[in-house]
Design a protein around this motif. Structure first.
Motif, PDB file in Angstrom:
ATOM      1  N   ASN A 240       0.797  -1.231   0.000  1.00 20.12           N
ATOM      2  CA  ASN A 240       0.000   0.000   0.000  1.00 20.12           C
ATOM      3  C   ASN A 240       0.834   1.288   0.000  1.00 20.12           C
ATOM      4  O   ASN A 240       0.276   2.381  -0.004  1.00 20.12           O
ATOM      5  CB  ASN A 240      -0.945   0.013   1.200  1.00 20.12           C
ATOM      6  N   ASN A 241       2.158   1.133   0.000  1.00 12.33           N
ATOM      7  CA  ASN A 241       3.022   2.306   0.027  1.00 12.33           C
ATOM      8  C   ASN A 241       4.101   2.191  -1.042  1.00 12.33           C
ATOM      9  O   ASN A 241       4.414   1.093  -1.522  1.00 12.33           O
ATOM     10  CB  ASN A 241       3.671   2.461   1.408  1.00 12.33           C
ATOM     11  N   GLU A 242       4.669   3.306  -1.416  1.00 11.56           N
ATOM     12  CA  GLU A 242       5.723   3.310  -2.426  1.00 11.56           C
ATOM     13  C   GLU A 242       7.062   3.699  -1.820  1.00 11.56           C
ATOM     14  O   GLU A 242       7.127   4.470  -0.865  1.00 11.56           O
ATOM     15  CB  GLU A 242       5.389   4.294  -3.548  1.00 11.56           C
ATOM     16  N   GLY A 243       8.130   3.107  -2.363  1.00  9.88           N
ATOM     17  CA  GLY A 243       9.484   3.511  -2.004  1.00  9.88           C
ATOM     18  C   GLY A 243       9.907   3.234  -0.580  1.00  9.88           C
ATOM     19  O   GLY A 243      10.833   3.869  -0.065  1.00  9.88           O
TER      20      GLY A 243
ATOM     21  N   ASN B  86       8.519  -1.334  -4.560  1.00 11.87           N
ATOM     22  CA  ASN B  86       8.520   0.101  -4.275  1.00 11.87           C
ATOM     23  C   ASN B  86       7.683   0.943  -5.237  1.00 11.87           C
ATOM     24  O   ASN B  86       7.626   2.160  -5.084  1.00 11.87           O
ATOM     25  CB  ASN B  86       9.957   0.630  -4.264  1.00 11.87           C
ATOM     26  N   ILE B  87       7.040   0.340  -6.226  1.00 10.73           N
ATOM     27  CA  ILE B  87       6.275   1.154  -7.171  1.00 10.73           C
ATOM     28  C   ILE B  87       5.031   1.744  -6.509  1.00 10.73           C
ATOM     29  O   ILE B  87       4.518   1.217  -5.517  1.00 10.73           O
ATOM     30  CB  ILE B  87       5.852   0.354  -8.430  1.00 10.73           C
ATOM     31  N   ASN B  88       4.563   2.817  -7.103  1.00  8.91           N
ATOM     32  CA  ASN B  88       3.322   3.461  -6.684  1.00  8.91           C
ATOM     33  C   ASN B  88       2.178   2.841  -7.484  1.00  8.91           C
ATOM     34  O   ASN B  88       2.155   2.932  -8.711  1.00  8.91           O
ATOM     35  CB  ASN B  88       3.406   4.971  -6.955  1.00  8.91           C
ATOM     36  N   LEU B  89       1.251   2.207  -6.809  1.00  4.64           N
ATOM     37  CA  LEU B  89       0.168   1.502  -7.503  1.00  4.64           C
ATOM     38  C   LEU B  89      -0.738   2.436  -8.298  1.00  4.64           C
ATOM     39  O   LEU B  89      -1.450   1.991  -9.201  1.00  4.64           O
ATOM     40  CB  LEU B  89      -0.666   0.708  -6.498  1.00  4.64           C
ATOM     41  N   SER B  90      -0.697   3.715  -7.995  1.00  6.41           N
ATOM     42  CA  SER B  90      -1.539   4.649  -8.737  1.00  6.41           C
ATOM     43  C   SER B  90      -0.858   5.205  -9.985  1.00  6.41           C
ATOM     44  O   SER B  90      -1.456   5.987 -10.726  1.00  6.41           O
ATOM     45  CB  SER B  90      -1.956   5.813  -7.827  1.00  6.41           C
ATOM     46  N   SER B  91       0.385   4.814 -10.228  1.00  4.83           N
ATOM     47  CA  SER B  91       1.106   5.310 -11.403  1.00  4.83           C
ATOM     48  C   SER B  91       0.485   4.784 -12.695  1.00  4.83           C
ATOM     49  O   SER B  91      -0.018   3.651 -12.739  1.00  4.83           O
ATOM     50  CB  SER B  91       2.579   4.885 -11.355  1.00  4.83           C
ATOM     51  N   SER B  92       0.559   5.595 -13.727  1.00  6.87           N
ATOM     52  CA  SER B  92       0.086   5.163 -15.041  1.00  6.87           C
ATOM     53  C   SER B  92       1.112   4.277 -15.732  1.00  6.87           C
ATOM     54  O   SER B  92       0.763   3.432 -16.559  1.00  6.87           O
ATOM     55  CB  SER B  92      -0.203   6.384 -15.921  1.00  6.87           C
ATOM     56  N   PHE B  93       2.393   4.495 -15.398  1.00 10.66           N
ATOM     57  CA  PHE B  93       3.474   3.714 -16.000  1.00 10.66           C
ATOM     58  C   PHE B  93       4.441   3.267 -14.906  1.00 10.66           C
ATOM     59  O   PHE B  93       4.629   3.959 -13.904  1.00 10.66           O
ATOM     60  CB  PHE B  93       4.257   4.556 -17.021  1.00 10.66           C
ATOM     61  N   ALA B  94       5.066   2.120 -15.141  1.00 14.67           N
ATOM     62  CA  ALA B  94       6.183   1.662 -14.312  1.00 14.67           C
ATOM     63  C   ALA B  94       7.285   1.195 -15.259  1.00 14.67           C
ATOM     64  O   ALA B  94       7.020   0.477 -16.219  1.00 14.67           O
ATOM     65  CB  ALA B  94       5.757   0.533 -13.378  1.00 14.67           C
ATOM     66  N   ILE B  95       8.518   1.630 -14.992  1.00 12.55           N
ATOM     67  CA  ILE B  95       9.636   1.336 -15.889  1.00 12.55           C
ATOM     68  C   ILE B  95      10.704   0.575 -15.123  1.00 12.55           C
ATOM     69  O   ILE B  95      11.123   0.989 -14.037  1.00 12.55           O
ATOM     70  CB  ILE B  95      10.240   2.629 -16.470  1.00 12.55           C
TER      71      ILE B  95
END
Length: 464
Positions: A17-20, A145-154
């Protein structure tokens, strides 16, 4: 009904539920992070748990039992940390609804990732793997660590041995894959570039990556066209190519100098021509901007925003980043290319150095270190680099490292302008005695070579 969650469930839920939040170095811990206590080369991370707790870590994950005097009730002891991280990473990947981009290739992965992050962030939210986190552990941490609300993940997907790409790809499962190039790197294990091509092709193999829908390929040599043939056999929905070989989907039509710092670029795609401006320091990295354009067009992102952003692309640490440093109380223009080196990037760096125009009484110095992991042909690659320098008739070139020494010994010493210095202290002494205010210093070499030690010494002495 009140359900009591186990500590393992709490830690997993927190990471999802959290990023980074997941950190593997206690030095990087800030309040509410999760410290991953791993076995290092010399010590176990448990030694740094008190430091992590003092810095405000919310949870600790370790696979080694602690002494009884530890009373911190948020330390999760697991049987195997990598198994725990893999499980958490897979859950997070499954619930992530954005578009996932995977980048592999011989060179340029980190710089491309950072360029894509810069461009996409102008129009959308984006999560990226930090630093060069492209091995197994790095990929797991990056996913967690990704943000689940991001439109993209690289994500970067790296390898220096067989079957690593398929293992990482099966975890990341990128729907959009990029292979930057196939060049001679990591030849100690792969032996030849065709094996590298085969290994890299696993990023789009549906057996390991059923999500694949877009593949972006460089087409500048026979190994890269071989990958294109493999992709066609796999019936990938969208294959977009770029490069020097004829009939590519995207090609650089023209590069025109506007002034000493700015160039105009025309890129042609079937029926459309895209025109934009870039800074001079991006000329050798123009393919990264081209690939970023492809991603924008494919994902129907705002091209106007892209074009307005091309002049502001920043260089990446250790990959051409320019800065002012002090050497012997003199301000020096330092161009840092010390992160890594291969025969192709070394040659590009030499060209960059050759093209630097100096002012009156300004000098430029080039320091080159060994290129590592080139296998049995390593000496030949270094010899080719030195011979190339000779053809350009460059002055003020210093080489360091045992491979450079062996290659230099094979050359005729007559009228040779290349100087060999094998000790970092002697190189620093040479720089102190030679450089004056506003002189230019460019350093290039593999991350594990002497050049990286020189970089650290120079930056420690003082950055302006």
């Amino acid at each position: 009904m009140n359900i009591k969650h186990t500590l393992s469930e709490k830690v997993t839920e927190y990471l999802l539920n959290n990023e980074g939040k997941a950190k593997i170095s206690s030095l990087e811990i800030i309040k509410d992070d999760v410290f991953i206590s791993l076995l290092g080369n010399n010590t176990h991370g448990n030694q740094y748990i008190p430091d992590a707790i003092n810095k405000g870590a919310r949870y600790i994950i370790t696979d080694r039992k602690l002494e009884d005097n530890f009373i911190f009730n948020k330390i999760l002891v697991v049987d195997d940390i990598l198994t725990f991280l893999l499980s958490t990473a897979k859950i997070k990947r499954n619930i992530f609804k954005g578009k996932v981009i995977g980048i592999t290739g011989s060179v340029g992965k980190t710089t491309l990732k950072e360029n894509l992050k810069y461009f996409i962030s102008q129009t959308s939210t984006v999560s990226v793997s930090i630093k060069s986190y492209n091995n197994y552990l790095g990929v797991l941490i990056s996913l967690i660590n990704i943000n689940l609300s991001s439109s993209f993940a690289i994500f970067e997907i790296g390898t220096n041995n067989f079957e690593e790409i398929k293992n990482l790809t099966s975890i990341i499962m990128p729907s959009q894959a990029i292979i930057t190039n196939i060049l001679p790197t990591h030849l100690e294990n792969f032996k030849n570039t065709r094996n590298i091509a085969i290994e890299k092709s696993d990023i789009f193999n549906p057996e390991y990556n059923p999500n694949i829908e877009l593949l972006i390929l460089s087409q500048n040599n026979t190994d890269e066209t071989y990958i294109s043939d493999l992709a066609l056999k796999e019936n990938i929905s969208n294959i977009i190519t770029f490069g020097k070989i004829n009939n590519q989907n995207y090609r650089i039509e023209k590069i025109k100098k506007i002034d000493d710092k700015t160039f105009e670029v025309l890129i042609y795609n079937n029926t459309t021509t895209y025109k934009f401006e870039i800074n001079k320091n991006q000329l050798s990295r123009i393919n990264n901007i081209l690939i970023s354009l492809i991603i924008f067009v494919y994902n129907k992102l705002d091209i106007t925003t892209f074009i307005s952003s091309t002049k502001n692309v920043e260089l990446v640490e250790g990959r051409g980043l320019e800065r002012k440093i002090f050497i012997n109380n003199k301000i020096i223009n330092f161009i840092d290319e010390t992160y890594n080196a291969s025969p192709s990037t070394m040659r590009m760096c030499i060209d960059e150095f050759s093209n630097i125009k100096t002012m009156k009484n300004q000098k430029k110095i080039l320091i080159l270190g060994d290129m590592k992991e080139l296998g049995e042909g390593a000496l030949g690659f270094h010899l080719e680099i030195l011979e190339y320098i000779i053809t350009l008739d460059l002055n003020n070139v210093i080489v360091c490292g045992e491979l450079m020494k062996s290659a230099l010994n094979k050359l005729s010493k007559k009228d040779l302008k290349i100087e060999l210095i094998l000790n970092e202290k002697l190189i620093i002494k040479y720089l102190k005695n030679t450089l004056n205010n506003n002189d230019i210093l460019l350093i290039k070499g593999s991350n594990s070579s002497l050049t990286n030690k020189i970089r650290k010494i120079l930056l420690k002495k003082g950055e302006n």
